[in-house]
Design an enzyme around this catalytic site. Structure first.
Site, PDB file in Angstrom:
ATOM      1  N   TYR A 138      -1.621  -0.450  -8.733  1.00  0.00           N
ATOM      2  CA  TYR A 138      -0.326  -0.104  -8.152  1.00  0.00           C
ATOM      3  C   TYR A 138       0.162   1.244  -8.676  1.00  0.00           C
ATOM      4  CZ  TYR A 138       4.557  -0.753  -6.677  1.00  0.00           C
ATOM      5  OH  TYR A 138       5.799  -0.609  -6.106  1.00  0.00           O
ATOM      6  N   ASP A 162      -1.508  -3.563  10.697  1.00  0.00           N
ATOM      7  CA  ASP A 162      -1.993  -3.454   9.325  1.00  0.00           C
ATOM      8  C   ASP A 162      -2.218  -1.966   9.070  1.00  0.00           C
ATOM      9  OD1 ASP A 162      -3.517  -3.282   6.988  1.00  0.00           O
ATOM     10  OD2 ASP A 162      -4.675  -5.084   7.417  1.00  0.00           O
ATOM     11  N   VAL A 163      -1.401  -1.369   8.199  1.00  0.00           N
ATOM     12  CA  VAL A 163      -1.439   0.084   8.040  1.00  0.00           C
ATOM     13  C   VAL A 163      -2.741   0.585   7.438  1.00  0.00           C
ATOM     14  CG1 VAL A 163       1.076   0.277   7.885  1.00  0.00           C
ATOM     15  CG2 VAL A 163      -0.287   0.023   5.786  1.00  0.00           C
ATOM     16  N   ASN A 213       6.761   2.485   3.876  1.00  0.00           N
ATOM     17  CA  ASN A 213       7.209   1.498   2.900  1.00  0.00           C
ATOM     18  C   ASN A 213       6.185   0.406   2.605  1.00  0.00           C
ATOM     19  OD1 ASN A 213       9.366  -0.231   1.479  1.00  0.00           O
ATOM     20  ND2 ASN A 213       8.770  -1.532   3.212  1.00  0.00           N
ATOM     21  N   LYS A 254       0.806   4.795  -6.618  1.00  0.00           N
ATOM     22  CA  LYS A 254       2.149   5.362  -6.536  1.00  0.00           C
ATOM     23  C   LYS A 254       2.193   6.775  -7.114  1.00  0.00           C
ATOM     24  CE  LYS A 254       4.150   2.012  -4.374  1.00  0.00           C
ATOM     25  NZ  LYS A 254       4.661   2.212  -2.993  1.00  0.00           N
TER      26      LYS A 254
END
Length: 263
Positions: free
Chosen positions: A168, A72-73, A99, A172
């Site tokens: 989101y 889990d990053v 990613n 980003k």
């Protein structure tokens, strides 16, 4: 548990080694399979072991080595274990494809978005990308020969939002700043950092777009998609450049999607 697939053609110290996060599906799977097919050694990272195993099995025989690592990053200890496994298995790191990401609750207006949902998106998309880039940077700086490449998955939303996508889109946009800063700081150490901004690649995440996606004017309209393999080939091109050359930013999108002129 980590699993390894090796080939008879593998020669120690010859193959380039990569980490692909979010490798269990979608863009991550397509990029991982593309790199494996090209002979790279690839660590497939993700939260669920079964999809990672499916990705490894999707690569043709005779390609590179696949190492699957449950991670889990957003958890620093998982990221440390991931890059430790890569160092132990491959000896070096030439590429990180950052990613892993999540859109969060779809269609939720900003005033109704729970803080827990906001935090989950930030932890995965931004904090996770930072933790992986930091770990990759440390290894690339110290290894011999020194250097490597990091490619961040920015998304079209790094430029232009969709309706009801505040978490989101914010992450980003922040990822673009992360890319620029890492690129600058990596220069003295031969670490090249770039970003690919992807629009409407055909994956499970975009499956509903062909039937209808909310537009800026409040209407719902179908949107075109493109083959995710075209994204994977672009990432491979960026990855295989010599470190003296770098694609700083690339935008790959379905030609007719509403991006240029969106809204």
């Amino acid at each position: 548990m980590n699993t390894v697939r090796t080939t008879d053609e593998e020669s120690a110290g010859v193959r380039k080694a990569a980490v692909v996060t979010g490798a269990g599906s979608g863009i991550g799977r397509a990029v991982a399979v593309e790199l494996l097919t090209a002979g790279w050694s690839v660590a497939l990272a993700g939260r669920r072991p079964e999809p990672l195993a499916e990705t490894a099995a999707a690569a043709p025989a005779g390609g590179g080595t696949a190492l699957t690592v449950r991670a889990d990053v957003s958890r620093p200890q998982d990221v440390a274990a991931l890059f430790g496994a890569v160092r132990d298995r491959f000896g070096r790191l030439d590429l990180l494809f950052n990613n892993a990401g999540t859109f969060g609750p779809g269609g939720v207006p900003v005033e109704d978005l729970p803080y827990e949902a906001w935090r989950h998106v930030v932890d995965t998309n931004l904090n996770g990308a930072f933790l992986c880039a930091q770990a990759a940077y440390r290894q690339m700086k110290e290894q011999d020969p020194r250097g490597g490449r990091i490619i961040n998955n920015g998304s079209i939303s790094a430029h232009t939002p969709r309706p009801h996508s505040v978490a989101y889109t914010a992450t980003k946009h922040a990822l673009t700043g992360l890319t620029k800063s890492l690129s600058l700081d990596g220069r003295p150490y031969g670490i090249a950092v770039g970003q690919i901004d992807i629009g409407n690649a055909a994956t499970d995440m975009t499956a509903g777009m062909q039937t209808g996606a909310l537009q800026a004017n409040g209407e719902t309209a179908p949107e075109p998609v493109m083959d995710v393999a075209d994204v994977a080939r672009t990432v491979r091109h960026m990855a295989e450049l010599p470190l003296e050359a770098n694609v700083q930013f690339a935008t790959v999108m379905a030609t007719a999607m509403p991006y240029v002129g969106r809204g």
